[in-house]
Structures are given as C-alpha cells and as structure tokens.
Design a protein around this motif. Sequence first.
Motif, short mmCIF file in Angstrom:
data_model
loop_
_atom_site.label_atom_id
_atom_site.label_comp_id
_atom_site.label_asym_id
_atom_site.label_seq_id
_atom_site.Cartn_x
_atom_site.Cartn_y
_atom_site.Cartn_z
N PRO A 178 0.76 -1.10 0.07
CA PRO A 178 -0.19 -0.27 0.04
C PRO A 178 0.69 1.24 0.15
O PRO A 178 1.89 1.39 0.70
CB PRO A 178 -0.69 -0.16 1.41
CG PRO A 178 -0.57 -1.34 1.89
CD PRO A 178 0.61 -2.38 1.24
N PRO A 179 0.72 2.28 -0.76
CA PRO A 179 1.12 3.63 -1.00
C PRO A 179 0.94 4.30 0.39
O PRO A 179 0.16 4.01 1.34
CB PRO A 179 0.65 4.27 -1.86
CG PRO A 179 -0.66 3.65 -2.06
CD PRO A 179 -0.72 2.29 -1.85
N ALA A 180 1.90 5.30 0.60
CA ALA A 180 1.65 6.14 1.91
C ALA A 180 0.43 6.78 2.04
O ALA A 180 -0.10 6.88 3.16
CB ALA A 180 3.03 7.19 1.69
N ALA A 181 -0.07 7.12 0.82
CA ALA A 181 -1.60 7.82 0.80
C ALA A 181 -2.54 6.91 1.53
O ALA A 181 -3.59 7.37 2.00
CB ALA A 181 -1.95 8.09 -0.58
N VAL A 182 -2.26 5.59 1.67
CA VAL A 182 -3.47 4.66 2.32
C VAL A 182 -2.89 4.52 3.61
O VAL A 182 -3.33 4.57 4.58
CB VAL A 182 -3.16 3.48 1.56
CG1 VAL A 182 -4.02 2.24 2.29
CG2 VAL A 182 -3.85 3.85 0.05
N THR A 183 -1.59 4.26 3.76
CA THR A 183 -0.93 3.83 5.21
C THR A 183 -1.05 4.78 6.32
O THR A 183 -1.47 4.81 7.35
CB THR A 183 0.51 3.20 5.22
OG1 THR A 183 1.26 4.41 4.42
CG2 THR A 183 0.43 1.90 4.64
N ASP A 184 -0.87 6.08 5.45
CA ASP A 184 -0.95 7.64 6.47
C ASP A 184 -2.24 7.57 7.09
O ASP A 184 -2.65 8.34 7.99
CB ASP A 184 -0.67 8.62 5.40
CG ASP A 184 0.95 8.82 5.32
OD1 ASP A 184 1.46 8.08 5.98
OD2 ASP A 184 1.32 9.72 4.55
#
Lengths: 181, 550, 249
Positions: free
Chosen positions: B109-115
């Motif tokens: 998952p990209p940071a946009a999701v994990t953030d």
Amino acid sequence: MTAARKPRLATVWLGGCSGCHMSFLDLDEWLFDLAGLVDVVYSPLMDTKEYPDDVDVVLVEGAVANRDNLELAERLRASSRLVVSFGDCAVTGNVTALRNPQGEPAALLQRVYVDGPDRHGVVPSAPGIVPDLLPQVQELHAVIHVDAYVPGCPPSAERIKAALTSLLDGGPDHRWGIRFG
Amino acid sequence: MAAALDLDVVTAAEQTRRGRYRQRVMVCQSISCLAAGAQATRTAIEQATDEEGLGHDVQVVPTGCMGLCSRGPLAQVVPRGGAPTLYGDVTAEAGRQLVASLPRRAPPPPAAVTDRVLDPDMPFFACQRRFVLANAGRIDPERIEDYVAEGGYRAMQTALQSMAPDDVIEAIAASGLRGRGGAGYPTAKKWRLLAAAGGEHKYVVANGDEGDPGAFMDRTVMEDDPHRVLEGIALAAYATGADRAFLYVRAEFARAVERLDAAIRAARRHRLLGRRVLGSDFSLDVSVRIGAGAFVCGEETALMASVEGGRGTPRLRPPYPTEQGLWGAPTVINNVETLANVPGIIGRGPEAFAAIGTSASNGTKVFALAGSLVNTGLIEVPMGITLRQIVEDVGGGIAGGRAFKAAQTGGPSGGCIPAELLDTPMDYERLQALGSIMGSGGLIVMDDSVTMPEVARYFMEFCRDESCGKCVPCRAGTVQLVGLLDRICTGAGTTRDLAQLESLGQTVRETSLCGLGQTAPNPLFSTLEHFRGEYLDLLVDGDTAGGEDG
Amino acid sequence: MARPRAQPDAAVTIDGAPVRVFSGESLLAAANRAGIPIPTLCAVQGLSVWGGCRVCVVEVAGDHTLRPACATTAVDGMEVTTGSDRLVEHRRQIVELLFAEGNHVCAVCVSNGACELQDLAVDLGVDHIRFAYQHPDRGVDLSHPRYGLDHNRCILCSRCVRTCAEIEGANVWAIAARGAGSRLVAELDEPWGESTSCTSCGKCVAVCPTGALFDKGTGVGEMRHDRDVIGFLAAAREQGEWHDREQQP
C-alpha cells in the motif's frame, strides 16, 4: 429634611396629557394646607424654568418620550431625594407608549403628519425647539431610579393626598392604593 | 417452530454470503461523514471495486457511525478472519487508492493509504466500551440480515421462549439500568408500574425526539442499528404486557424515520414483530410517529399529546403516564438509548451490564462529544469515567493550543463543569450534585476563548425559542431572562439586572409547568456558580456593588 | 352530573386551618370552599384543569417542588401553605411578566375596573413592572359582528378555548404557534367573523379574565346610532307600510 425649612416639593410634566396635574388641582382646599406644609419649587403650574437643586419630593407625570423628557428625568434624579412616578404614563408608559408597537418614530410621524389628515403634509421639524422622539417611549423607572409609584389614569385627588401625606411624613408606603388605570 | 428457525437460517445465509468475500470495506454513511464527503467516497470505492474487477472479492458495506467524526469520512477494511483496519480522512481519491491497495494486489500500500490508518489503540478508541453502539459502523443498517447475523433478536427469542415477563423485569432490575434520557429513573421501576396497571391496551413509547443542540446519540442509534431499538421495544412490551408501541422521532431525522419504517416492515416480514411474534402468544404493533421538531415534545406528556395528534404541550403530572398515558391508557415512555441497552442486557445477562460503570450508575453512556477538542464525534464510555479522561484521552485534549475552560453536559437543561472539577466521575448523582445533569448525552467542551455569560445566553435563547407557551413563567420568563442576559453581555447590565436575573431565574425554575421551564435556568445558575466573576466584570456598576440601586 | 357528596371524607391543613375535603377535590376548590383565597388566572369552576398560569402555586409540606393548587388533589393529611413570602414573590413576578408581555393599557381598556389581571396586581402589591415591556404588535380581530378580540390583552389562559370546547361544544378556539408567539386563533386561523362553527353564544367573552374578548359597542366611539329608524316608524305609521328595513338601499 431639616426642621429649619419646609420640605421642597416639585412636580414635573413629561410625556403625558397633564391629566395627573389636573387631578392634583382637584385637591381643592387641601392645596392651601399643602402650601403651608411645603415649598413648591418647580412645577408646570409655576413660572420656574430651571429644575432647582435640593428637592425633597418630586412628582413626575408622564412617560419618557423624547430627548427633553430624558434630560429632565436625569436632571431631576440628580437633584431630588424622593422621585415619585406620578400616574400611569410615568409608571407604565400607558397611553403615551401606545406608539411603541408601531416601531421607529419616523414611520409614526409619516403616518400622523403626511399620510394622515394633516393639511400641511410635512413632518414638523424645528431643531432645538421640537425635541427628537426617542425610539421607544419608556416608563420612568426604565430610565432612572424611582422611589415610589402612584399609579392611576389619573390618580384620584384622594390618592394623591394620601401619597403626599405619606411621603412628606418620611417615606413611601402603599397606603395610597396602587391600581393601574 | 418454523419462525424460531428463521433466525438461524438468516444467520447462516448471511455468514455464507459474507464468507464469499475476502475483504469487507465498510464505509461510514452517517451524517457527519456524509458532510465530509462520504457519499463520494462510497461511490469511488464501489467504482474502483468494479474497475479493478474485485466485485466477487470485495464487499462494500455502507454502515453507520464509526465514532471519530472529526476524522471523517471514515472507512474500515475487514479481511476475512482478520483484524479490521480503520482509516480516517478517506476522500474519494483515497478510497480509490485504498481499493487498489487491498492485499490481493501485489504492490504494498502506498503512503497515501497507510498514512490514513487510525491506530486502534489510540485513547479515543481504547477508552470506549461499545455496548449500545456495538453494531454501529459494523453492519449495514438497512439489512435485517446484518443485525440477525450479529446475534440480533436472540434476546427477544430467549425471552419469549424461556422467560416470564417478570423475569425480564427482574433482569433489568438486576442490571441497574437507568433512564438514558437524562433523569436516570430506574427502568425496571417504571416497567413494574406498567406491568401492574390494568386496562385493555397498554403502550410502550420510545422517545427519539432528541433535541439538545449538538446531540446526536439517539439519532445515530436509530439510524445505525434500528433493529436494536425495535428489539428493545419488543422486550419492554413483553415485560410490561403492552401490545402497542410508538417510536416518536422528530421530522428532522428523516433518515432515522426511513430506516425505522423499513426495519419495522422487515421485522414484520420475519415475524419478529406483529401478530404472534416468533410463533409465541406475544403480539406487538409498532409504528413510527413523526414529531414536528419541538424540543418540548421530548417531555413525556407533551410527547404523548403529539402522538395522539394534538398540540405538543405538556400537561400536569400526576397522573403519571404509567397510570394515564396515551388515550388514557397506561403507557411507559423510555428513551431510545435506554431501550437499545435492553437487548444486550437480556442477551448477555444483567451481570455483564452491571459490571460496567459505578455502583449506582451502571453500564455505558453514549455522548455526542463536541466543541474545542482534537477528537470529536460519537463516543460510548463506561459510566464513572472522569470528565478529564473524556477531555484529555478520548477527546485528545483541547485543540489549537488553548486551555480547557468548561464542559456543558445535558444541553440547555444541564450545566457547566469547570476545570477544577475535571476529575468528577460521570454518573447521575455526582453530576447533579454539581448543578449539572447527565442529560441525554450532549457534551460540549469549551476552551478559554469562550465567555460564560454568552454560553448562558445561548442556551436561554434556545429555551425561549422552544418554550411551548402554555405556562407563563416559561413563555414570558425566558424572554425576560434573555433580555437581561443581553444587557449584561453587551456591557449595559447593572447589579440590579443581575439580581433580577437571579430572582426571575428562581421563579422560572420553581413555577414552570414542565421540565423545559424548570430546567431552563440551569445553564444560567451553573455558570453563575462557577464563573460569577465573568458576570460581575461585565456590569456597568460592577465595582460599586451594593450602591444606591443595588 | 355529580351532586354534592354527603360528607367530606378527608382533611387537610391550609395555612394552619383544618379544612375538610371531598375525595378527588383539588386544593384550589377545597381552599375556596373554606374561604381561603388562592389566586388563579386560568382555573374556572366547571372547566377542565389547565394549570398554565402558575399563579395558584402553593407549598405542600414534604414536597420539594411547588404545586399548582388547581391541579393538585387534596390528600388526607396534606399541610398546605398558600401565602409565604416566596409564593407571593413568585406570583408577583408572574403577574409582572404578563403585564410586560402584552399591551395591558388599563386606562383605555374596555375591562378597566373589571379585570382579573388588574385586580390580582393590586392584591399582590404590584405598583410597577420591573421587567422590560415587550410592546408587541399582535393585532385586533373585529371581524365578528358582535364581539371583538384584542390579542394584545390576551394572557393565553385558554379559558375561552376550554369553554367553547367543553361547554358550548363548538371548538372554535385554539392556541397556535409557540412560545412568545403563541396566539389565540379561531378555526384554522381565520378571522373570527368567518368562523362557521361559532354560534355567537358569547360564553368565551363572559369567561375572559381580561379585556381580550369583549362585546362590541363598549369601547370609546363604538356607539352606533340607528337614526333612520324614526323615519321608518313614522312612514309605517302614516302610510301603514311595514317593509323589511334590511332590504332598503
């Protein structure tokens, strides 16, 4: 009140019909007795122009309807020991305050002097002579502290006599009857 | 018994259905998330699921409130047999990315999701105890199957099959459940009165008129878990011998009305309401009554007048509703949250409920947490939690670097709690002792930028506007109280005005007909008690108190 | 109709005096029978209990809240106080609230001298109003041929509403809107004169405590002369013709 001098009585006519003063005159012969009891120092029944200092009791007829009324109310409060709301207009606003539900005075003046049957069709304006109306007519105690209330439209001569007797006797009580109207 | 099998069949079918998906993506569709754009998020997630060809693998479920409204839109991913992950600030774009990152796909998952992952151990969640809101945010409230699959209607089934009505009342008594509408009257005591009353018909009314500014507890329960409310009503009716029930909901809660209506129809279809419920001798007719949005209709006698189709004005008590209620028949009126507690108590046993909270105030309380906090939203906490825990832990402290000033509980009928009393445990008695009340659950936290006389004025204006006009002290008294507060707040007030404010407040409190007027001066008196200095500072003659006119 | 019962069957103490009461009787009725005055503005014997004016609140020993005497059933052993300083102050404030709320200009009111609000103010020692006058503009309904309604003088006691519903059975009156905007309406808020249910019985006027409902023709300038009647009578006498006057132009 010192024993040396007679109590100083004033009567004031603000926004009212002078009916309370007429009723005052209905005291008839007792007015002679009263004249012996007090010094009347200011009244529409006299020629004095300036409200004097050091008044003991002042009967104030009428509601506070214009700027002159307001100034005189403040002036008399500062110079009087007992301020008495004299009659329903002073006590409740009464007939004088019937204009209040109409809102701002401008609309009222328009209605009375322009839309009404007045033949000139203009709102009278004489700055410095005809005082400005206040936005709302107020009862006296909404403007200054009042010490006693003598309601009635007008208060009867008997009620005025009872009130004055009691007030001159030392302080306000309610022996004089308090019915509005 | 055919009907009894229904619950099992429905549950099994629902489990099978859920089992077909590897992931369930729950998207909050509650009002505050919708306001933050949750409709677009849901659409985006559904489209992305289709576009990615995940239709068979991912189930998108519109749900109710997940609690942390200040981080909405919220979404939750629940993998089959795995732990759920909650995401905040799920914009439409973030929703698409979320779908793209679902574990079936290779890339991490990209940071946009994990953030956007919200820590389940953060105090906002860790301090909560979800009893009434057990299903909120976890089921699709429009599907009865979802409720049944979570164990719904089992408590009713148990009661009908193995408990006498008295047993149900005894269980409620043992749980210590008290009215969640604010006053905290023991629920079992009320029910006993109705059970003992005679008459051809008896009524149960669920009070969903919730009108406190900033409060949305009952609305959420009705919208997010309507069947829980219905099951609570059915249990109350069974316990008390009532055969008719009304759900009184204000018209502004359009979605709640819609869902309750649909839920009633669904429950009747499944013979969970209506004639001979689950094949037993118990029958119950439930319908929704829509209120026109008057605060006073939360008062039980005004509410009854409104249900009967009359003008929503209160009448005198006694007689109490349990003696003479709707159309003169014995009636019990419970708050929605109170009733929503009942299935849990009967289902899990009164001990489980009594174990939560304090000795005199059992269970949990749902609060609509609002105001100057980092985290705001809908919370359910054990009774007895301190206000400090709610403000500092659940609420994450005051936002914007300001300081805590006061918290208002109980809305316009309640009072404020100042900083020095932050360690007060939230239970009925202790809040009352402070001049506030538990209330139905509005909890507004204010920072030091707030002026307390203005808070009092705000609530007094509310009461003035909501006064029904029947009794003089409330109708005309609140007008004058607002006028006096106006004068003080605008710097024109005198010590005489303040004295008159207190004297009139006392008259309104002691002589008003119903609770609205009797409690209208509460915010005034509690702000005066804790913040009198702020009033005195605003007075024209504040320094000359006791002068000629004083 | 329940006739007077044989014997009072319970006793209460009102202001220290023992008062025998009938079961189910209100404290207000019991006190009235015993000659102990408790003021009220909305209660009327023969009408249902309203309990809205709050002027009749009394203290009952052991109760922490005040009770409206009109709606409190006298129970054996009750100890009631009707005139403590606290009660008098509450009543005064309620009466002052009413005066400030409407436009009660006694001097120009048709009920001056015959008004329950005015009388109560005197009894309570109200010689001025401490609250801000609201001076509302509520209007006057003069559409009814025989009666008038001055909303400015209405105290919303609902006596007329109950009288019309419970005594006359016409249900013309109701109270509409809420809070300070509450107002008396005829039918579904129509001019009174257009009400088709009104029987013009006048009971609402009779029961009104103030000058809100009044007989037309009693205010200043309201006298209507019928000067043509003389010519009509003379013509009738001289020409022996009696025609319907209503149909004359």
